[in-house]
Design an enzyme around this catalytic site. Structure first.
Site, short mmCIF file in Angstrom:
data_model
loop_
_atom_site.label_atom_id
_atom_site.label_comp_id
_atom_site.label_asym_id
_atom_site.label_seq_id
_atom_site.Cartn_x
_atom_site.Cartn_y
_atom_site.Cartn_z
N ASP A 1 -10.09 -5.89 -3.28
CA ASP A 1 -9.46 -4.81 -2.52
C ASP A 1 -10.32 -3.56 -2.63
O ASP A 1 -10.41 -2.94 -3.70
CB ASP A 1 -8.05 -4.56 -3.09
CG ASP A 1 -7.23 -3.60 -2.24
OD1 ASP A 1 -7.80 -2.61 -1.74
OD2 ASP A 1 -6.02 -3.82 -2.11
N HIS B 1 -7.18 -6.19 0.80
CA HIS B 1 -6.03 -5.33 1.08
C HIS B 1 -5.27 -5.74 2.34
O HIS B 1 -4.34 -5.06 2.75
CB HIS B 1 -6.53 -3.89 1.24
CG HIS B 1 -5.50 -2.82 1.05
ND1 HIS B 1 -4.95 -2.50 -0.17
CD2 HIS B 1 -4.90 -2.00 1.95
CE1 HIS B 1 -4.08 -1.51 -0.03
NE2 HIS B 1 -4.02 -1.20 1.25
N SER C 1 0.83 -1.20 0.00
CA SER C 1 0.00 0.00 0.00
C SER C 1 0.88 1.26 0.00
O SER C 1 1.62 1.48 -0.95
CB SER C 1 -0.96 -0.05 1.19
OG SER C 1 -1.98 0.90 1.07
#
Length: 286
Positions: A231, A264, A153
């Site tokens: 995600d 995620h 991320s």
């Protein structure tokens, strides 16, 4: 630059160290985790390469070390793994703890130029120079000439940009669900606007992987990226890996793998952890 080891934990035959040191770039005490594989803990003559893992928003150096499952393949390959923090801590800057996506836990791996953040939010310099130099001096079993980088991320953004801004410094790069075009997503606009100023778009571009890769003149790229089809942050337009993939055309191999049903979280990273460590190993051990 002295390192204090607060705890030593057995992991996959090696040792996970929880450490602190006084950092000059960030003007505070910084914590990190360091995994030493069994080859290094059992043989004083073994020199192991280093893989740096950059974590995402709200994380510390503990998250990847305790939930990422990276030590499994790292132990097999004889690779040390470094898990830094994601920002300075406790600088007493007004507002630094007000939101999850700016300030504490959200340093975005840049050197802030805007006051008051410029007084310690220097995560680019910390990750690219001060921390690895400290680790190499304190742990002679690590080979500072063989280093790779990856992240998740915000950390995926950090890994991609540090790799692209420093040709030859890192042997390889990979990422899980990276913020690949921060100038064009809400997370990135907030961070870059706060750390660099709203008008300094040249500085934004200098820390945007999609912009940086357009000017890449190093060896052909070999980038591994995993993104889950479930995600939610991808669905919200925060990641934009397709922009990076398009910008990197003609620069080498960018393998964006869409993982069906994955999200995620660290469950996704743990599932594909071995692939990313093995990707680094193919460059560090070859």
């Amino acid at each position: 630059m002295a390192v204090t080891t607060k705890a030593t934990i057995a992991s996959f035959g090696g040792k996970l160290l929880k450490c602190t040191h006084k950092a000059t770039t960030t003007n505070c005490e910084m914590a990190f985790n360091l995994y030493l594989p069994p080859q290094a803990t059992n043989n004083s003559l073994y020199k192991c390469p280093l893989l740096i893992y950059l974590a995402g928003l709200t994380c510390t150096g503990d998250n990847g070390a305790e939930k990422g499952f990276f030590q499994h393949a790292a132990a097999q390959k004889g690779i040390a793994v470094l898990y830094p923090d994601t920002s300075p801590r406790g600088l007493q800057i007004p507002g630094e703890d007000d939101s999850y996506d700016f300030g504490s836990g959200a340093g975005f791996y840049v050197d802030a130029t805007q006051d008051p953040w410029s007084k310690g939010y220097k995560m680019y310099s910390y990750i690219s120079s001060e921390l690895p130099d400290t680790v190499f001096q304190s742990f002679p079993q690590i080979d500072g000439s063989r280093v790779s980088i990856f992240g998740h991320s915000m950390g995926g953004h950090g890994a991609l940009t540090l790799f692209l801004k420093n040709p030859g410094k890192y042997r390889s790069v990979s990422a899980f669900a990276p913020i690949a075009n921060p100038s064009n997503c809400e997370w990135g606009k907030k961070a870059f606007g706060g750390y660099f100023g709203q008008e300094n778009k040249a500085k934004w571009a200098d820390h945007d992987a999609t912009e940086l890769v357009k000017g890449w003149k190093g060896d052909p790229l070999d980038v591994l990226i995993d993104v889950g089809t479930s995600d939610n942050f991808y669905k919200q337009g925060q990641l934009l890996p397709e922009n990076f993939e398009k910008a990197a055309q003609g620069k080498g191999k960018v393998n964006v793998r869409w993982q069906d049903g994955y999200d995620h979280s660290y469950f996704t990273m743990a599932t594909f952890a071995d692939d990313h460590v093995n990707h680094a190993a193919s460059h560090l051990l070859g």
